[in-house]
Design a protein around this motif. Structure first.
Motif, short mmCIF file in Angstrom:
data_model
loop_
_atom_site.label_atom_id
_atom_site.label_comp_id
_atom_site.label_asym_id
_atom_site.label_seq_id
_atom_site.Cartn_x
_atom_site.Cartn_y
_atom_site.Cartn_z
N MET A 1 -29.83 -4.13 68.27
CA MET A 1 -29.54 -3.58 66.96
C MET A 1 -28.33 -2.67 67.10
N PRO A 2 -27.22 -3.01 66.51
CA PRO A 2 -26.02 -2.18 66.63
C PRO A 2 -26.24 -0.80 65.99
N TYR A 3 -25.68 0.19 66.64
CA TYR A 3 -25.87 1.58 66.20
C TYR A 3 -25.37 1.84 64.78
N PRO A 4 -24.18 1.35 64.37
CA PRO A 4 -23.71 1.59 62.99
C PRO A 4 -24.66 0.98 61.95
N VAL A 5 -25.25 -0.17 62.26
CA VAL A 5 -26.19 -0.81 61.34
C VAL A 5 -27.45 0.05 61.21
N LEU A 6 -27.91 0.59 62.34
CA LEU A 6 -29.10 1.45 62.33
C LEU A 6 -28.86 2.70 61.47
N LYS A 7 -27.67 3.30 61.60
CA LYS A 7 -27.34 4.49 60.82
C LYS A 7 -27.32 4.19 59.32
N LYS A 8 -26.68 3.08 58.95
CA LYS A 8 -26.59 2.70 57.53
C LYS A 8 -27.98 2.34 56.98
N ASN A 54 -32.01 -4.26 71.70
CA ASN A 54 -31.79 -5.59 71.17
C ASN A 54 -33.05 -6.46 71.14
N ASN A 55 -34.13 -5.97 71.78
CA ASN A 55 -35.34 -6.76 71.89
C ASN A 55 -36.41 -6.17 70.98
N ILE A 56 -37.15 -7.02 70.25
CA ILE A 56 -38.16 -6.50 69.31
C ILE A 56 -39.28 -5.78 70.06
N PHE A 57 -39.63 -6.27 71.26
CA PHE A 57 -40.68 -5.60 72.03
C PHE A 57 -40.22 -4.22 72.50
N GLU A 58 -38.94 -4.10 72.86
CA GLU A 58 -38.39 -2.80 73.25
C GLU A 58 -38.39 -1.84 72.06
N ILE A 59 -38.11 -2.35 70.87
CA ILE A 59 -38.13 -1.51 69.67
C ILE A 59 -39.55 -1.00 69.43
N GLY A 64 -43.29 3.42 69.49
CA GLY A 64 -44.64 3.80 69.92
C GLY A 64 -44.69 5.09 70.72
N ARG A 65 -43.62 5.38 71.44
CA ARG A 65 -43.59 6.62 72.24
C ARG A 65 -43.64 7.87 71.37
N TYR A 66 -43.16 7.77 70.13
CA TYR A 66 -43.10 8.94 69.27
C TYR A 66 -44.34 9.12 68.40
N LEU A 67 -45.27 8.23 68.52
CA LEU A 67 -46.51 8.37 67.77
C LEU A 67 -47.51 9.11 68.64
N ALA A 68 -48.18 10.12 68.08
CA ALA A 68 -49.14 10.91 68.86
C ALA A 68 -50.28 10.03 69.35
N ARG A 69 -50.89 9.34 68.46
CA ARG A 69 -51.93 8.39 68.83
C ARG A 69 -51.84 7.26 67.82
N ALA A 71 -52.32 3.85 65.63
CA ALA A 71 -53.50 3.17 65.10
C ALA A 71 -53.84 1.94 65.94
N ILE A 72 -52.84 1.37 66.58
CA ILE A 72 -53.06 0.21 67.44
C ILE A 72 -52.23 0.38 68.70
N ALA A 73 -52.83 0.13 69.84
CA ALA A 73 -52.11 0.26 71.12
C ALA A 73 -51.10 -0.87 71.27
N GLU A 74 -50.01 -0.58 71.96
CA GLU A 74 -48.94 -1.57 72.14
C GLU A 74 -49.44 -2.84 72.81
N TYR A 75 -50.32 -2.70 73.81
CA TYR A 75 -50.74 -3.88 74.57
C TYR A 75 -51.60 -4.84 73.73
N ARG A 76 -52.10 -4.38 72.58
CA ARG A 76 -52.90 -5.26 71.73
C ARG A 76 -52.04 -6.14 70.84
N ILE A 77 -50.75 -5.82 70.73
CA ILE A 77 -49.83 -6.67 69.97
C ILE A 77 -49.35 -7.77 70.89
N THR A 78 -49.68 -9.01 70.53
CA THR A 78 -49.36 -10.13 71.43
C THR A 78 -48.10 -10.88 71.03
N ASP A 79 -47.73 -10.85 69.75
CA ASP A 79 -46.54 -11.58 69.32
C ASP A 79 -45.94 -10.93 68.08
#
Length: 192
Positions: A1-8, A54-59, A64-69, A71-79
């Motif tokens: 995801m390009p940075y200028p696009v994210l800002k806009k 650039n990767n949806i899983f990385e996004i 997820g790192r900024y959520l305190a707890r 509602a769903i853990a990352e490892y439970r998302i399969t696709d």
């Protein structure tokens, strides 16, 4: 995801939310401020991003790192695709995994339902109120196991007997307790 696009994108999403509010209340002052924001910040709003993702899983991991707890853990998302999210869950009475695929908007809607309202205080249960003490709560809470005097508490804490003179080792008698702020707190003579 390009940075200028994210800002806009962040600018557009944020200002659209405010614009919806102004439609409801017909607030002309807010409409002017929205227009000013588009003119003043034509490159978009500042977004703190250390690296381009650039990767949806990385996004998903990054958010997820900024959520305190979450509602769903990352490892439970399969696709994750552009239009849907697949994840699994378990019923409390069964160890079997149940897989569910939801449209992206519905999945995000379910996640947003777990975000508390502004200024909502979340307190976890701890101490005597924790769930592990549910059936073990004591009937009475005692501060001290037995009744001990003030002199015994001072001796226990400071290893010095307050009723013995440190110079001549003679016995002392408490006549009064004086506090700088409150004056005489205790008087053996009864004149306090």
């Amino acid at each position: 995801m390009p940075y200028p696009v994210l800002k806009k994108s962040w600018q557009k999403c944020s200002l659209d939310i405010i614009a919806n509010f102004t439609k409801i209340n017909n607030n002309i002052n807010l409409k002017n401020k929205i227009s000013l924001c588009y003119r003043k910040y034509n490159d978009g709003f500042y977004v703190k991003s250390d690296k381009k993702i650039n990767n949806i899983f990385e996004i998903a991991k990054y958010i997820g790192r900024y959520l305190a707890r979450p509602a769903i853990a990352e490892y439970r998302i399969t696709d994750i695709t552009d239009s849907s999210v697949t994840f699994w869950y378990q019923k409390p009475d069964s160890p079997k995994k149940i897989f569910l695929t939801l449209p992206m908007t519905q999945f995000i809607g379910r996640l947003l339902a777990h975000i508390p309202p502004k200024n909502f205080k979340m307190i976890r249960r701890f101490g005597l109120y924790s769930r592990r003490y549910k059936n073990k709560k004591p009937k009475k809470i005692k501060l001290f196991k037995g009744k001990i005097s003030w002199a015994e508490r001072i001796f226990k804490t400071f290893k010095t007997n307050p009723l013995i003179c440190p110079k001549c080792y003679s016995n002392l008698v408490l006549l009064e307790i004086f506090h700088i702020k409150y004056g005489v707190i205790f008087s053996k003579t009864g004149f306090s």
